[in-house]
Design a protein around this motif. Structure first.
Motif, PDB file in Angstrom:
ATOM      1  N   GLY A  99      -5.682   3.564   5.327  1.00  0.00           N
ATOM      2  CA  GLY A  99      -5.354   2.019   5.328  1.00  0.00           C
ATOM      3  C   GLY A  99      -3.866   1.740   4.741  1.00  0.00           C
ATOM      4  N   GLU A 100      -3.525   2.666   4.141  1.00  0.00           N
ATOM      5  CA  GLU A 100      -1.859   2.422   3.772  1.00  0.00           C
ATOM      6  C   GLU A 100      -1.165   2.406   5.029  1.00  0.00           C
ATOM      7  OE1 GLU A 100       1.371   4.024   0.783  1.00  0.00           O
ATOM      8  OE2 GLU A 100      -0.251   5.138   1.051  1.00  0.00           O
ATOM      9  N   ALA A 101      -0.821   3.368   5.798  1.00  0.00           N
ATOM     10  CA  ALA A 101       0.065   3.219   6.872  1.00  0.00           C
ATOM     11  C   ALA A 101      -0.413   2.283   7.881  1.00  0.00           C
ATOM     12  CB  ALA A 101      -0.122   4.589   7.827  1.00  0.00           C
ATOM     13  N   GLU A 102      -1.677   1.792   8.059  1.00  0.00           N
ATOM     14  CA  GLU A 102      -1.896   0.441   8.554  1.00  0.00           C
ATOM     15  C   GLU A 102      -1.539  -0.804   7.967  1.00  0.00           C
ATOM     16  OE1 GLU A 102      -3.652   3.276   7.928  1.00  0.00           O
ATOM     17  OE2 GLU A 102      -5.582   3.016   8.942  1.00  0.00           O
ATOM     18  N   ALA A 134       0.910  -7.280  -1.935  1.00  0.00           N
ATOM     19  CA  ALA A 134       0.530  -7.131  -3.292  1.00  0.00           C
ATOM     20  C   ALA A 134      -0.532  -5.835  -3.310  1.00  0.00           C
ATOM     21  CB  ALA A 134      -0.512  -8.262  -3.836  1.00  0.00           C
ATOM     22  N   ALA A 135      -0.960  -5.465  -2.364  1.00  0.00           N
ATOM     23  CA  ALA A 135      -1.809  -4.117  -2.218  1.00  0.00           C
ATOM     24  C   ALA A 135      -1.101  -3.016  -2.353  1.00  0.00           C
ATOM     25  CB  ALA A 135      -2.863  -4.381  -1.214  1.00  0.00           C
ATOM     26  N   LEU A 136       0.291  -2.672  -1.578  1.00  0.00           N
ATOM     27  CA  LEU A 136       0.885  -1.968  -1.520  1.00  0.00           C
ATOM     28  C   LEU A 136       1.336  -0.877  -2.807  1.00  0.00           C
ATOM     29  CD1 LEU A 136       3.708  -3.080   1.131  1.00  0.00           C
ATOM     30  CD2 LEU A 136       1.484  -1.671   1.537  1.00  0.00           C
ATOM     31  N   PRO A 137       1.429  -1.522  -3.857  1.00  0.00           N
ATOM     32  CA  PRO A 137       1.758  -0.759  -5.131  1.00  0.00           C
ATOM     33  C   PRO A 137       0.295   0.272  -5.346  1.00  0.00           C
ATOM     34  CG  PRO A 137       2.796  -2.679  -5.419  1.00  0.00           C
ATOM     35  CD  PRO A 137       1.998  -3.129  -4.275  1.00  0.00           C
ATOM     36  N   GLU A 138      -0.846  -0.774  -5.241  1.00  0.00           N
ATOM     37  CA  GLU A 138      -2.072  -0.078  -5.501  1.00  0.00           C
ATOM     38  C   GLU A 138      -2.329   1.412  -4.401  1.00  0.00           C
ATOM     39  OE1 GLU A 138      -5.040   0.801  -8.079  1.00  0.00           O
ATOM     40  OE2 GLU A 138      -3.511  -0.801  -8.136  1.00  0.00           O
ATOM     41  N   PHE A 139      -1.893   1.172  -3.057  1.00  0.00           N
ATOM     42  CA  PHE A 139      -2.288   2.244  -2.337  1.00  0.00           C
ATOM     43  C   PHE A 139      -1.171   3.287  -2.917  1.00  0.00           C
ATOM     44  CE2 PHE A 139      -3.368  -0.574   1.418  1.00  0.00           C
ATOM     45  CZ  PHE A 139      -4.377   0.092   1.590  1.00  0.00           C
TER      46      PHE A 139
END
Length: 241
Positions: free
Chosen positions: A192-195, A177-182
């Motif tokens: 944090g996105e790559a992690e 759920a957080a990926l689009p916000e990244f």
């Protein structure tokens, strides 16, 4: 230093300029780029040198203190991966983050970073685990009040869930759920996105979904081309291991 790091520094400068905070000096921007490169390539010596330079610049500079905290967090992660004691770096991270005094959404970033270090400290120091867990939860709650959609909130929470039995599905759902916000955030820190992508790739690989794991790793390497953990996992996926 690499293009992605320069872009991230410029984006954070824009965010903080809007919050009436001075933009990074050339020295601070260079140190942050070195933290990125050293962490993702797995070389703590590069990160330590950058943190030392930020410590000299931190007097009266809230932004330098934030990045000093980030560098300490990265060194704690590298120490853990290498089987060394991360506690000195975690303590430094929490101290520097608490002194960054950034306003608004930028302040939320400092709180998330402090929470990430406190959560790691709870695992590294079981005797004081309850104290560190409370500190992490309090920082996350304050960060959520300032910036409820911050994707790094989900990253810290997912890490906690992964440490609990039977909560992996919840952790994966939060990260997805957080990926689009990244991806949508171009006006602030990008750590944090790559992690998150590599963590999801690890779960997909563990369940035998090599294609999805490879796609996630390719996305992670677009964000951080020298990310050693992503490169190593991708090699294992391609080799069918």
């Amino acid at each position: 230093m690499r293009f992605h790091a320069i872009c991230r520094n410029a984006a954070l400068a824009g965010l903080l300029a809007g919050a009436a905070v001075a933009t990074p000096t050339v020295e601070v921007a260079d140190a942050v780029a070195r933290i990125d490169y050293g962490y993702y390539s797995g070389d703590p010596r590069i990160v330590e040198a950058a943190v030392s330079s930020l410590e000299r610049l931190a007097e009266g500079d809230a932004l330098a203190r934030y990045f000093e905290a980030l560098g300490a967090f990265r060194l704690a992660e590298l120490a853990t991966a290498e089987g060394r004691d991360p506690r000195p770096w975690l303590d430094r991270c929490m101290q520097a983050a608490s002194r960054s005094e950034l306003p608004g959404a930028a302040g939320a970033e400092a709180l998330v970073l402090s929470a990430a270090c406190a959560a790691r400290a709870a695992r590294a120091e079981p005797v004081r685990a309850v104290l560190h867990q409370r500190r992490a939860q309090a920082a996350l709650q304050r960060a959520a009040a300032l910036d409820p959609k911050n994707p790094r909130l989900a990253l810290v929470e997912a890490e906690r869930l992964l440490a609990e039995a039977g909560r992996e599905a919840d952790a994966v759902a939060r990260l997805e759920a957080a990926l689009p916000e990244f991806a949508a955030r171009t006006d602030g820190p990008q750590w944090g996105e790559a992690e998150a992508l590599v963590t999801l790739a690890e779960r997909r690989h563990a369940t035998g979904d090599a294609r999805q794991a490879r796609d996630l790793l390719d996305r992670a390497l677009l964000v951080a081309p020298e990310y050693r953990a992503a490169l190593e996992l991708r090699a294992r996926v391609l080799a069918g291991r």
